[in-house]
Enzyme design. Structure first.
Site, mmCIF file in Angstrom:
data_model
loop_
_atom_site.group_PDB
_atom_site.id
_atom_site.type_symbol
_atom_site.label_atom_id
_atom_site.label_comp_id
_atom_site.label_asym_id
_atom_site.label_seq_id
_atom_site.Cartn_x
_atom_site.Cartn_y
_atom_site.Cartn_z
ATOM 1 N N ASN A 1 37.284 40.830 42.401
ATOM 2 C CA ASN A 1 38.484 40.353 41.724
ATOM 3 C C ASN A 1 38.130 39.002 41.115
ATOM 4 O O ASN A 1 38.058 38.004 41.824
ATOM 5 C CB ASN A 1 39.626 40.210 42.744
ATOM 6 N N LYS B 1 39.821 37.206 39.261
ATOM 7 C CA LYS B 1 40.997 36.347 39.057
ATOM 8 C C LYS B 1 40.965 35.768 37.630
ATOM 9 O O LYS B 1 40.440 36.420 36.722
ATOM 10 C CB LYS B 1 41.064 35.248 40.118
ATOM 11 N N HIS C 1 48.602 41.981 44.538
ATOM 12 C CA HIS C 1 47.793 40.894 45.095
ATOM 13 C C HIS C 1 48.740 39.779 45.555
ATOM 14 O O HIS C 1 49.773 39.528 44.914
ATOM 15 C CB HIS C 1 46.815 40.367 44.037
ATOM 16 N N GLU D 1 48.662 36.727 45.227
ATOM 17 C CA GLU D 1 48.945 35.712 44.200
ATOM 18 C C GLU D 1 50.036 36.197 43.241
ATOM 19 O O GLU D 1 50.808 35.393 42.721
ATOM 20 C CB GLU D 1 47.641 35.331 43.469
ATOM 21 N N GLU E 1 44.600 42.123 52.877
ATOM 22 C CA GLU E 1 44.173 40.768 52.548
ATOM 23 C C GLU E 1 45.099 39.773 53.236
ATOM 24 O O GLU E 1 46.173 39.442 52.694
ATOM 25 C CB GLU E 1 44.246 40.553 51.036
ATOM 26 N N GLY F 1 40.539 32.847 49.614
ATOM 27 C CA GLY F 1 40.074 31.628 48.951
ATOM 28 C C GLY F 1 40.028 30.413 49.855
ATOM 29 O O GLY F 1 39.861 29.292 49.380
ATOM 30 N N SER G 1 37.907 35.896 51.811
ATOM 31 C CA SER G 1 36.679 35.134 52.069
ATOM 32 C C SER G 1 35.553 36.008 52.607
ATOM 33 O O SER G 1 34.785 35.570 53.462
ATOM 34 C CB SER G 1 36.969 33.958 53.010
#
Ligand code: PEP
Length: 247
Positions: free
Chosen positions: A9, A11, A94, A96, A165, A171, A210
């Site tokens: 991904n 991003k 996701h 985010e 996730e 991150g 991560s």
């Protein structure tokens, strides 16, 4: 037998010049990889990725899509547009998107259904925040995120991928231990199995948060971890390929 999938991904990262170097590195290294590899890239780069990865065995996809089929939805990108660029995958839900774009689990489930109708494989993300984990609500949160997914696409489990996730691991450099991740993956599979046990046994469940070359092997050794959704480490060909070789 579930063939592992390592999906990157990117991003909101990349440029035509940087992508060309990364994609060349992936193309060269992918020949030595056994698992399936995919990259989910920013939409403006799909044409570049299609041109540079065609025939490489590496799949590609997008990071989000519209819930609508077509029409007056300024700024949105449809499943059929993604198919025009030969996308195989699209990430939906996701964290985010859930956090910064207020996407609900119901919307995410509808996007997954729209992706399937458009011939794409949705990678459906679920996962709890740190506060939710600390409050002992992980199972409850993940089940609540899955519930509309089962309602919308429960009859098509053969064609979906689910990514667990934990939000606190994305991150941050903090990774769920293999045992922690396995526990949630097992729970996800059990939930899917309530709808369709045979299909649930074949669904690929990715871990994301991560994942790096130094922790990938242990995570991927867990029985219900069938691959990874990789953010930061997917931007370096050597790291991403090392993770793929561990799968
Ligand atoms: C992600 O964004 O899906 C992700 C897992 O990111 P990272 O690997 O950087 O934690």
């Amino acid at each position: 037998m579930r063939r592992p999938l390592i999906a990157g991904n990117w991003k909101m990262n990349g440029s035509l010049a940087a992508n060309a170097i990364l994609l060349e590195g992936l193309r060269a290294g992918a020949v030595a990889v056994q698992c399936e590899v995919a990259v989910c890239v920013p939409a403006p780069y799909l044409s570049q990725v299609q041109a540079l990865l065609a025939g490489s065995g590496i799949a590609w996809g997008a990071q989000d899509m519209s819930v609508h089929e077509s029409g007056a939805y300024t700024g949105e990108i449809s499943a059929l547009m993604l198919r025009d660029f030969d996308c195989r995958y699209v990430i939906v839900g996701h964290s985010e998107r859930r956090t910064f774009h207020a996407e609900t689990s119901e919307l995410v489930a509808k996007k997954a259904a729209r992706a399937l109708a458009g011939g794409l494989i949705p990678i459906i993300c679920v996962g709890e925040t740190l506060a939710e984990r600390e409050a002992g609500q992980t199972a409850q949160v993940v089940e609540a995120q899955l519930s509309p997914v089962l309602a919308e696409v429960g009859g098509q489990l053969d064609h979906i991928v689910v990514a667990y996730e934990p939000v606190w691991a994305i991150g941050t450099g903090k990774t769920a231990t293999p045992a922690m991740a396995q526990e949630v993956h097992e729970l996800i599979r059990a939930n899917l199995a309530k709808r369709d046990a045979d299909a649930a046994a074949g669904v690929r469940l990715l871990y994301g948060g991560s994942m790096k070359p130094d922790n990938a092997k242990e995570l991927l050794a867990m029985p219900d971890i069938d691959g990874g959704l990789i953010g930061g480490a997917s931007l370096k060909a050597a790291d991403f390929l090392e993770i793929a070789r561990a799968a």
